[in-house]
Scaffold this motif. Structure first.
Motif, PDB file in Angstrom:
ATOM      1  N   MET A  75      10.529  -4.201  -2.310  1.00  0.00           N
ATOM      2  CA  MET A  75       9.679  -3.501  -1.347  1.00  0.00           C
ATOM      3  C   MET A  75      10.392  -3.370  -0.002  1.00  0.00           C
ATOM      4  O   MET A  75      10.763  -4.364   0.598  1.00  0.00           O
ATOM      5  CB  MET A  75       8.346  -4.232  -1.174  1.00  0.00           C
ATOM      6  N   GLY A  76      10.558  -2.127   0.461  1.00  0.00           N
ATOM      7  CA  GLY A  76      11.275  -1.915   1.712  1.00  0.00           C
ATOM      8  C   GLY A  76      11.358  -0.460   2.100  1.00  0.00           C
ATOM      9  O   GLY A  76      12.377  -0.007   2.611  1.00  0.00           O
ATOM     10  N   HIS A  77      10.294   0.277   1.852  1.00  0.00           N
ATOM     11  CA  HIS A  77      10.303   1.696   2.199  1.00  0.00           C
ATOM     12  C   HIS A  77       9.519   2.024   3.460  1.00  0.00           C
ATOM     13  O   HIS A  77       9.994   2.732   4.331  1.00  0.00           O
ATOM     14  CB  HIS A  77       9.754   2.545   1.049  1.00  0.00           C
ATOM     15  N   SER A  78       8.303   1.507   3.552  1.00  0.00           N
ATOM     16  CA  SER A  78       7.395   1.935   4.620  1.00  0.00           C
ATOM     17  C   SER A  78       7.290   0.903   5.737  1.00  0.00           C
ATOM     18  O   SER A  78       7.233  -0.310   5.470  1.00  0.00           O
ATOM     19  CB  SER A  78       6.000   2.194   4.044  1.00  0.00           C
ATOM     20  N   LYS A 109       0.784  -1.239   0.000  1.00  0.00           N
ATOM     21  CA  LYS A 109       0.000   0.000   0.000  1.00  0.00           C
ATOM     22  C   LYS A 109       0.819   1.294   0.000  1.00  0.00           C
ATOM     23  O   LYS A 109       0.276   2.354  -0.322  1.00  0.00           O
ATOM     24  CB  LYS A 109      -0.980   0.012   1.172  1.00  0.00           C
ATOM     25  N   THR A 110       2.109   1.229   0.339  1.00  0.00           N
ATOM     26  CA  THR A 110       2.924   2.454   0.358  1.00  0.00           C
ATOM     27  C   THR A 110       4.309   2.141  -0.172  1.00  0.00           C
ATOM     28  O   THR A 110       5.129   1.556   0.548  1.00  0.00           O
ATOM     29  CB  THR A 110       3.041   3.034   1.779  1.00  0.00           C
ATOM     30  N   GLU A 111       4.565   2.504  -1.416  1.00  0.00           N
ATOM     31  CA  GLU A 111       5.887   2.212  -1.968  1.00  0.00           C
ATOM     32  C   GLU A 111       6.284   3.268  -2.984  1.00  0.00           C
ATOM     33  O   GLU A 111       5.437   3.890  -3.620  1.00  0.00           O
ATOM     34  CB  GLU A 111       5.902   0.819  -2.599  1.00  0.00           C
ATOM     35  N   GLU A 112       7.591   3.480  -3.125  1.00  0.00           N
ATOM     36  CA  GLU A 112       8.123   4.473  -4.063  1.00  0.00           C
ATOM     37  C   GLU A 112       8.735   3.747  -5.263  1.00  0.00           C
ATOM     38  O   GLU A 112       9.867   3.989  -5.617  1.00  0.00           O
ATOM     39  CB  GLU A 112       9.149   5.373  -3.370  1.00  0.00           C
ATOM     40  N   TRP A 113       7.980   2.888  -5.889  1.00  0.00           N
ATOM     41  CA  TRP A 113       8.420   1.971  -6.929  1.00  0.00           C
ATOM     42  C   TRP A 113       9.518   2.560  -7.824  1.00  0.00           C
ATOM     43  O   TRP A 113       9.303   3.524  -8.541  1.00  0.00           O
ATOM     44  CB  TRP A 113       7.222   1.550  -7.770  1.00  0.00           C
ATOM     45  N   TYR A 114      10.705   1.939  -7.765  1.00  0.00           N
ATOM     46  CA  TYR A 114      11.826   2.362  -8.613  1.00  0.00           C
ATOM     47  C   TYR A 114      11.576   1.934 -10.059  1.00  0.00           C
ATOM     48  O   TYR A 114      10.960   0.911 -10.323  1.00  0.00           O
ATOM     49  CB  TYR A 114      13.129   1.683  -8.186  1.00  0.00           C
ATOM     50  N   ASP A 129       7.807  -4.120 -18.282  1.00  0.00           N
ATOM     51  CA  ASP A 129       8.137  -5.329 -17.532  1.00  0.00           C
ATOM     52  C   ASP A 129       8.861  -4.881 -16.263  1.00  0.00           C
ATOM     53  O   ASP A 129       9.959  -4.330 -16.341  1.00  0.00           O
ATOM     54  CB  ASP A 129       9.037  -6.235 -18.379  1.00  0.00           C
ATOM     55  N   HIS A 130       8.255  -5.124 -15.103  1.00  0.00           N
ATOM     56  CA  HIS A 130       8.776  -4.532 -13.870  1.00  0.00           C
ATOM     57  C   HIS A 130       8.956  -5.579 -12.757  1.00  0.00           C
ATOM     58  O   HIS A 130       8.150  -5.659 -11.827  1.00  0.00           O
ATOM     59  CB  HIS A 130       7.831  -3.421 -13.399  1.00  0.00           C
ATOM     60  N   PRO A 131       9.997  -6.400 -12.818  1.00  0.00           N
ATOM     61  CA  PRO A 131      10.281  -7.347 -11.738  1.00  0.00           C
ATOM     62  C   PRO A 131      10.564  -6.621 -10.422  1.00  0.00           C
ATOM     63  O   PRO A 131      11.177  -5.542 -10.416  1.00  0.00           O
ATOM     64  CB  PRO A 131      11.528  -8.078 -12.228  1.00  0.00           C
ATOM     65  N   VAL A 132      10.136  -7.224  -9.313  1.00  0.00           N
ATOM     66  CA  VAL A 132      10.413  -6.639  -7.991  1.00  0.00           C
ATOM     67  C   VAL A 132      11.001  -7.651  -7.008  1.00  0.00           C
ATOM     68  O   VAL A 132      11.465  -7.266  -5.928  1.00  0.00           O
ATOM     69  CB  VAL A 132       9.164  -5.973  -7.379  1.00  0.00           C
TER      70      VAL A 132
END
Length: 259
Positions: free
Chosen positions: A232-235, A177-182, A213-216
């Motif tokens: 994922m590791g911001h919030s 729910k809260t991410e600054e997707w690179y 194409d956006h692998p995470v």
């Protein structure tokens, strides 16, 4: 005769109780040791603090040891040899001391331990006067950081390899729910094994900052060390997300080689 035997037994009981107490006081050897490298400031500090609380509880419950450092000053081959798992928790791949660079490359290339990288570990490029770390660039699938969603967005992560141990019990689709997707200059897919990707059309609010194409989540099988990168590791609210906690927990035991 019977009375003498009873007296001996009664005398023996306190001795046995004392021995049991001494054994109980002996420290239990941990199943494995984990090193966590995390920044001690900046706008990811809330995530790092929440991660530490969760990690400490998991370590206590699962009988492994965990140590924290906030710079690479102490890292060399002797230091890393103590640990079966290295967690790079929101710490970028630049400004490392030369001894740490050499030790880390050897640790991963020779499979001396496992590795989990989060979020900032793909901040690859030229930052703060530091150049690109070529080895780490290869390790992360030959990508460079390009942009990010500064105002944050929710997004749906889609599992691509449900059979991988890191994704055991993780829903096929889960929301962050809260991410600054690179975004990066290219997808790492041709160089790594992708485990999950984000659906950019699910962003709320919608964003034009997309890769296609956006692998995470991925692992690089070209290296001996068990390794997994989790974007994922911001919030800190990630530690209220059951899917994320399952992913994180699985990654620890898989990368450490401890089922």
């Amino acid at each position: 005769m019977f009375q003498r035997i009873c007296r001996k037994i009664l005398l023996f009981i306190p001795i046995m109780a004392g021995l049991c107490s001494l054994l109980a006081m002996q420290p239990v050897k941990p199943r494995f040791r984990v090193l966590v490298l995390a920044e001690n400031g900046g706008h990811h500090i809330a995530y790092s603090k929440a991660a530490r609380v969760w990690l400490d509880k998991l370590a206590a419950d699962s009988s492994f040891a965990i140590d924290y450092i906030n710079n690479t000053d102490r890292i060399d081959s002797v230091f890393l040899a103590q640990y079966q798992l290295f967690i790079q928790l929101d710490y970028p791949p630049y400004a490392w001391k030369p001894a740490a660079v050499n030790a880390f490359e050897q640790y991963i290339s020779e499979g001396k331990g496992g590795w989990i990288g989060f979020h900032h570990a793909t901040l690859l490029g030229e930052f703060d006067g530091y150049g690109l770390w070529p080895w780490f660039y290869e390790f992360m699938g030959k990508i460079r950081f390009k942009d990010y969603i500064a105002d944050f967005a929710a997004g749906d992560v889609h599992v691509e390899d449900a059979a991988h141990p890191v994704l055991k019990g993780v829903p096929a689709v889960f929301n962050v729910k809260t991410e600054e997707w690179y975004t990066y200059d290219r997808s790492p897919r041709s160089s790594v094994h992708v485990l999950a990707s984000v659906d950019e059309n699910s962003y709320q609010p919608a964003s034009e900052k997309k890769m296609g194409d956006h692998p995470v989540i991925w692992t690089n099988t070209a290296y001996k060390a068990r390794n997994v990168y989790i974007f994922m590791g911001h919030s800190p609210d990630l530690f209220e997300n059951n899917a994320y906690l399952t992913l994180f927990r699985n990654a620890i035991f898989w990368a450490a080689g401890k089922p």
